[in-house]
Design an enzyme around this catalytic site. Structure first.
Site, mmCIF file in Angstrom:
data_model
loop_
_atom_site.group_PDB
_atom_site.id
_atom_site.type_symbol
_atom_site.label_atom_id
_atom_site.label_comp_id
_atom_site.label_asym_id
_atom_site.label_seq_id
_atom_site.Cartn_x
_atom_site.Cartn_y
_atom_site.Cartn_z
ATOM 1 N N CYS A 1 13.403 10.389 7.489
ATOM 2 C CA CYS A 1 13.231 9.965 8.879
ATOM 3 C C CYS A 1 14.536 10.023 9.668
ATOM 4 O O CYS A 1 14.526 10.274 10.874
ATOM 5 C CB CYS A 1 12.652 8.553 8.934
ATOM 6 S SG CYS A 1 13.576 7.360 7.961
ATOM 7 N N LYS B 1 0.863 -1.175 0.000
ATOM 8 C CA LYS B 1 0.000 0.000 0.000
ATOM 9 C C LYS B 1 0.904 1.232 0.000
ATOM 10 O O LYS B 1 1.442 1.629 1.030
ATOM 11 C CB LYS B 1 -0.906 0.011 1.234
ATOM 12 C CG LYS B 1 -2.214 0.798 1.044
ATOM 13 C CD LYS B 1 -2.055 2.293 0.816
ATOM 14 C CE LYS B 1 -1.733 3.030 2.097
ATOM 15 N NZ LYS B 1 -1.651 4.526 1.846
ATOM 16 N N GLU C 1 9.807 15.992 15.619
ATOM 17 C CA GLU C 1 10.242 15.800 14.243
ATOM 18 C C GLU C 1 9.484 16.772 13.342
ATOM 19 O O GLU C 1 8.275 16.640 13.148
ATOM 20 C CB GLU C 1 9.997 14.360 13.805
ATOM 21 C CG GLU C 1 10.549 14.065 12.417
ATOM 22 C CD GLU C 1 10.344 12.620 12.003
ATOM 23 O OE1 GLU C 1 11.268 12.052 11.403
ATOM 24 O OE2 GLU C 1 9.272 12.065 12.293
ATOM 25 N N GLU D 1 1.891 8.072 15.079
ATOM 26 C CA GLU D 1 0.472 7.861 15.334
ATOM 27 C C GLU D 1 -0.077 6.738 14.456
ATOM 28 O O GLU D 1 -0.801 5.845 14.932
ATOM 29 C CB GLU D 1 -0.307 9.156 15.086
ATOM 30 C CG GLU D 1 0.016 10.285 16.048
ATOM 31 C CD GLU D 1 1.339 10.978 15.763
ATOM 32 O OE1 GLU D 1 1.846 11.695 16.650
ATOM 33 O OE2 GLU D 1 1.887 10.788 14.645
ATOM 34 N N GLY E 1 1.728 4.428 13.045
ATOM 35 C CA GLY E 1 2.425 3.210 13.452
ATOM 36 C C GLY E 1 1.779 2.544 14.648
ATOM 37 O O GLY E 1 1.710 1.306 14.734
ATOM 38 N N GLU F 1 9.024 1.579 11.385
ATOM 39 C CA GLU F 1 10.055 2.623 11.302
ATOM 40 C C GLU F 1 9.322 3.945 11.361
ATOM 41 O O GLU F 1 8.621 4.320 10.424
ATOM 42 C CB GLU F 1 10.869 2.451 10.014
ATOM 43 C CG GLU F 1 12.208 3.166 10.057
ATOM 44 C CD GLU F 1 12.067 4.605 9.634
ATOM 45 O OE1 GLU F 1 11.938 5.467 10.544
ATOM 46 O OE2 GLU F 1 12.068 4.883 8.436
#
Length: 489
Positions: A288, A179, A388, A235, A237, A254
């Protein structure tokens, strides 16, 4: 560049069981450099996800799991060859999708090919082990594929991350449902076509683009998915991990980072400055493991910040297809998120040494641009120190001792990567052991490292490991066989 009207936009269907499957609903794919749609992609939902999982299960049970490692390796090598042969086409598509400079997209296409080459080669070395017990008992382990794996990937490095998760999974004998992010789905769909041309059986790789709360949620919650891999926000994840827990299936997450550079008085400026800048401006900081915090010893603070500010101001911005130093952000939403953080800076003690807003000029009026920004005198009390931002924003803080440097580095909840800049090998070794991060770079900073380097986070940066030989083990499970051999009397 001429943009098609909505009626003329090319449509890209889902790929299920080797067939292009159109949907009743579509999502516009927007060029971040112009804010205009240039294509439409299928908006998949639970029905398409169910069909994709069924296709993957059928191919796994009838074909792919019974394919020898030698044959699987050959298919992966052919996929790598197909990616290399279409590198220019894929790079252009990736740049239109994401806005990143064309040179970076070309590098991504090469890295995607390298993933399939690496796991094609590593596969034939994968095996179990024998276990010594008694003379009349033979015990050994087998490494077996899980079955059907679900992969939910983000928009920042869609081709590279698709290859990063799919290559070890397919090489190990799993079948996959991918996806991609709705903002950047096109190279994932192209990858599926290349894999089919390379001889991957229909149904071994299915691609279902769509929104996360529709297609992504349906894939994460599907009871016939045996393993999940997710890259994205914390969130989302958490939602994926919750769904995996309900079905009792393993998951790799990750989830981002706030990675620091630690710069000591004996650093090499000629090497450090360009790499520190690149680590936060590559793909406009939408990475990331971007080096988004700079922790610098007070004695060299002024000289280093001055050099960085000069370099930031010299960077060339523009549309990705022009191959500038830095392109736009992915969307208006992401641009506004970054600008929201920067709006708080004016009311604080933080000093803006470069950038700080939207670049001026008609060339940047329509796209999602933010200037590369250098923020000085940032402390742990500031939100930009801890959260982040996911944009081209570097936050500078000072320290006076190694213990203080470690305390600053550890202040956030993330633990993905860190860079250490010193000629003192003993100090570097001491620091590398104390930093709770998945990757430590000494006198270099390669965001997320090479294909061969295991990549995974500590704390809120995620669970599980991708890349390297560890990923191949992650996509297999261990079965123990113990045989009682009756000894002759």
């Amino acid at each position: 560049m001429r943009h098609a009207s909505e009626a003329e936009l090319p449509e890209h269907s889902a790929v299920i069981a080797g067939r292009k499957v159109p949907t009743a609903r579509w999502i516009d794919v927007v060029d971040p450099a112009t804010a205009r749609p240039f294509a439409r992609v299928a908006r998949c939902g639970p029905a398409e996800v169910r069909a994709a999982v069924e296709a993957a299960r059928h191919t796994y049970e009838t074909t792919w799991r019974f394919t020898s490692p030698v044959e699987r390796s050959a298919v992966c090598h052919r996929i790598a060859g197909g990616l290399r042969a279409r590198r220019q086409e894929l790079a252009r598509l990736e740049t239109l999708d994401t806005g990143k400079p064309l040179g970076q997209s070309l590098a991504d296409a090469g890295i995607a090919a390298r993933y399939f080459e690496f796991y094609a080669n590593a596969l034939e070395a994968l095996g179990g082990e024998t276990i010594q017990q008694r003379p009349d008992r033979l015990a050994f382990t087998l490494r077996e594929p899980y079955g059907v794996c679900g992969h939910i990937i983000p928009w920042n490095y869609p081709l590279q991350i698709a290859a990063r998760t799919l290559a070890p999974a397919l090489a190990a004998g799993n079948c996959c449902v991918l996806k991609p992010a709705e903002d950047a789905p096109l190279t994932s769909l192209r990858l599926a076509g290349i894999a089919e041309e390379a001889g991957l059986p229909a149904g071994a790789l299915n691609v279902v683009p769509g929104y996360g709360d529709e297609a992504g949620a349906a894939l994460a919650a599907h009871p016939d998915v045996d393993r999940l891999a997710f890259t994205g926000s914390r969130e989302a994840g958490e939602a994926v991990m919750t769904a995996a827990a309900r079905n009792i299936v393993p998951v790799t997450l990750e989830l981002g980072g706030k990675s620091p550079h630690l710069v000591f008085p004996d650093y090499d400026a000629a090497s450090a400055v360009p790499q520190i800048v690149e680590s936060i401006t590559e793909h406009a900081g939408q990475n990331c493991s971007a080096g988004s915090r700079l922790l610098v010893h007070r004695s060299v603070h002024d000289e280093l910040v001055a050099a960085l500010a000069e370099r930031f101001r010299s960077l060339r911005l523009g549309p990705g297809l022009d191959d500038p130093d830095m392109g736009p952000l992915i969307s208006a939403k992401q641009r506004d998120r970054v600008l929201g953080y920067l709006s708080e800076v004016s009311d604080s003690s933080i000093e803006v040494r470069a950038g700080g807003g939207v670049p001026g000029g008609e060339a940047f009026a329509d796209g999602f641009y933010v200037e590369p920004t250098l923020l000085d005198r940032v402390t742990p009390e500031h939100r930009v120190f801890n959260e982040e931002i996911f944009g081209p924003v570097l936050c500078v803080s000072v320290f006076d001792s190694m213990d203080e440097a470690v305390a600053l580095a550890e202040h956030t909840t993330y633990g993905l990567a860190a860079g250490i800049w010193t000629r003192d090998v003993t100090a570097a070794h001491w620091l590398a052991q104390r930093l709770r991060v998945g990757q430590v770079f000494v006198n270099n900073y390669s965001a997320a490292g090479g294909v061969e380097l295991p990549f995974g986070g500590y704390r809120r940066s995620g669970v599980g490991v991708e890349k390297g030989l560890e990923a191949l083990r992650e996509y297999t499970r261990c079965k123990t066989v113990a045989i009682h051999a009756r000894l002759p009397s």
